[in-house]
Design an enzyme around this catalytic site. Structure first.
Site, PDB file in Angstrom:
ATOM      1  N   HIS A  71       0.942  -1.144   0.017  1.00  0.00           N
ATOM      2  CA  HIS A  71       0.016   0.044   0.030  1.00  0.00           C
ATOM      3  C   HIS A  71       0.794   1.240   0.046  1.00  0.00           C
ATOM      4  O   HIS A  71       0.449   2.339  -0.636  1.00  0.00           O
ATOM      5  CB  HIS A  71      -0.948  -0.101   1.259  1.00  0.00           C
ATOM      6  CG  HIS A  71      -1.663   1.134   1.310  1.00  0.00           C
ATOM      7  ND1 HIS A  71      -1.781   1.939   2.481  1.00  0.00           N
ATOM      8  CD2 HIS A  71      -2.379   1.719   0.588  1.00  0.00           C
ATOM      9  CE1 HIS A  71      -2.461   2.934   2.525  1.00  0.00           C
ATOM     10  NE2 HIS A  71      -3.212   2.775   1.117  1.00  0.00           N
ATOM     11  N   GLU A  74       1.962   1.835  -3.445  1.00  0.00           N
ATOM     12  CA  GLU A  74       1.064   2.280  -4.271  1.00  0.00           C
ATOM     13  C   GLU A  74       0.837   3.902  -4.082  1.00  0.00           C
ATOM     14  O   GLU A  74       0.791   4.645  -5.225  1.00  0.00           O
ATOM     15  CB  GLU A  74      -0.204   2.027  -3.834  1.00  0.00           C
ATOM     16  CG  GLU A  74      -1.682   2.331  -4.480  1.00  0.00           C
ATOM     17  CD  GLU A  74      -2.659   2.636  -3.737  1.00  0.00           C
ATOM     18  OE1 GLU A  74      -3.325   3.751  -3.748  1.00  0.00           O
ATOM     19  OE2 GLU A  74      -3.133   1.714  -2.877  1.00  0.00           O
ATOM     20  N   HIS A  75       0.973   4.427  -2.900  1.00  0.00           N
ATOM     21  CA  HIS A  75       1.259   5.997  -2.764  1.00  0.00           C
ATOM     22  C   HIS A  75       2.244   6.567  -3.695  1.00  0.00           C
ATOM     23  O   HIS A  75       2.248   7.569  -4.160  1.00  0.00           O
ATOM     24  CB  HIS A  75       1.332   6.224  -1.256  1.00  0.00           C
ATOM     25  CG  HIS A  75       0.132   6.112  -0.554  1.00  0.00           C
ATOM     26  ND1 HIS A  75      -0.435   7.313   0.130  1.00  0.00           N
ATOM     27  CD2 HIS A  75      -0.921   5.128  -0.460  1.00  0.00           C
ATOM     28  CE1 HIS A  75      -1.639   6.998   0.763  1.00  0.00           C
ATOM     29  NE2 HIS A  75      -1.786   5.776   0.554  1.00  0.00           N
TER      30      HIS A  75
END
Length: 458
Positions: A71, A74-75
């Site tokens: 995650h 992803e940022h």
């Protein structure tokens, strides 16, 4: 629950019509020389296109001590490459009149753009660039990891229902990495370093671990040519070995009671049940899917009808099951007690509905209505090019084929009442159950303060 409501007889006719039309959708696929699969779904109703790049890398692939890294990366994918500066990706897509974002799950990480078909070549150039040329700097990481930690605070630690679900997964599974939250444990985020994200990027962001889906008003040959010129130039890489991490058998009910600020108590139960292993495999997964629909497809579902409106044991009751996943799955039952009732009352009522189906089965009229609603709800999702792309990508990334969508739906249509009664009687015993009860604590006086401060992802 699903947002639309259709009368049963009309739903049955409509579901038959839309299902028949859905099977005629034009879909093409090709495997690039580097191992990247490209799927093109033609939909010429409007001059728009949905472009998606998915990686078969989610939190299920993480290891202890590094949860949340999928995650976090992803940022960071929006923080720039050698050719495209930080934030420039989003600015360019917006300048083209498009919208874009990304999402991380246990099974995958996906990136998408929706815009006019004339700009497809540009977003393919941008997306393929960051597949291989992402610049991960300590400065950008230091800023973004704080955003992710704040996201965890606001969406999990400050939300009692999220904490309950997080604790349920952690208790229900011992060996499987599905026990860890997608956002990661806070201590892992605090100890994460930019090198961890670089390692994740090197390991998993390769064309032979990615899937490209393009849906909309496009010509397949032109899309395949563009894919060759952009993604096709990126060399394949060796991928890490994926260890199975098979979950050991559960040997008895597991119960937790957690304390968190909340207005009301609640209970969440998870039963370990099988997932769909192959389209033509056992009917159990299909029957469990329809059992979930019988319980909670719409406002006339068994739980709302019997537990909320009937006995009034609960103010809210629900059920859920995802039969397509890379890892093990749970069948969920949840509820909030009504005034004067306890979480024990709710648990008994929810389990009582399962036991009633196991004993008495489901009537043919009820099953016919539920099937019609279920099929219509699934096919309605295909009304948008985005929905079509999501369905195809979700199946592919989980080990199925996009071409299996209609076969799966047809298997659902063929489930009979006896099969639903059978799974209700076989999978909902004490040895497969985990229960988490929320013990509500006083809400802080500033409970609403800061809730609007969560920054967007990029």
């Amino acid at each position: 629950m699903h947002p639309f409501r259709i009368p049963g007889s009309f739903a049955l006719m409509l579901a038959t019509l839309v299902f028949a039309s859905a099977v005629s959708a034009q879909t093409s696929e090709r495997l690039l020389a580097n191992g990247m699969k490209v799927i093109v779904i033609e939909d010429h109703r409007a001059p728009t296109v949905a472009h998606m790049a998915w990686y078969r890398a989610g939190s299920i692939d993480e290891v202890n001590g590094k949860t949340g890294v999928a995650h976090v990366l992803e940022h960071l994918m929006f923080k720039g490459t050698k050719a495209v500066g930080p934030g420039e990706f989003s600015r360019q897509v917006a300048a083209l009149g498009g919208r874009e974002n990304a999402f991380t799950s246990r099974d995958y990480t996906g990136y998408y753009q929706q815009l006019h078909k004339s700009h497809l070549a540009k977003v393919m150039e941008l997306e393929s660039d960051r597949m291989t040329n992402l610049e991960l700097t300590a400065e950008e990481f230091s800023r973004e990891i704080k955003v992710v930690m704040e996201e965890r605070r606001l969406r999990t630690e400050d939300q009692a229902s999220s904490l309950v679900y997080e604790q349920l997964m952690a208790a229900a599974f011992i060996a499987s990495p599905v026990r860890s939250p997608v956002v990661g444990w806070m201590n892992d985020l605090q100890s994460m370093r930019v090198e961890d994200t670089r390692e994740w990027y090197r390991n998993w962001y390769a064309p032979n671990n990615a899937l490209l889906v393009v849906a909309g008003d496009v010509d397949p040959k032109q899309v395949f040519d563009l894919a060759d010129k952009t993604y096709g130039r990126i060399p394949a890489r060796a991928l890490p070995a994926r260890k199975p991490q098979i979950e050991p058998a559960q040997r008895g009910v597991r119960r937790l009671r957690i304390k968190a600020p909340a207005e009301n108590p609640s209970v969440l139960m998870g039963f370990r049940v099988p997932k769909l292993e192959a389209v033509d495999a056992s009917d159990d997964a299909y029957a469990l899917e329809l059992l979930s629909a019988v319980l909670d497809l719409d406002e006339n579902g068994r739980l709302t009808r019997s537990v909320v409106r009937g006995s009034r044991v609960a103010n809210r009751a629900g059920a859920g099951y995802d039969m397509v996943a890379r890892g093990p799955v749970l069948f969920l039952l949840s509820g909030t007690p009504a005034q004067g009732k306890s979480t024990e009352d709710v648990e008994a009522a929810l389990r009582g509905e399962i036991a009633r189906i196991a004993r008495d089965g489901v009537g043919e009229d009820e099953l016919r209505r539920v099937k019609a609603q279920y099929v219509a709800s699934r096919v309605y999702k295909r009304d948008s090019v985005f929905g079509q792309a999501m369905e195809a990508a979700g199946l592919e990334i989980s080990g199925f084929s996009h071409a299996d969508a209609d076969a799966i739906l047809e298997r659902i249509r063929k489930v009979n009442a006896r099969q639903i009664q059978d799974v209700a009687g076989r999978y909902f015993d004490e040895d497969s159950l985990t229960v988490v009860t929320l013990d509500p604590q006083p809400l802080p006086k500033d409970a609403n303060a800061g809730k609007a401060t969560l920054r967007t992802r990029h």
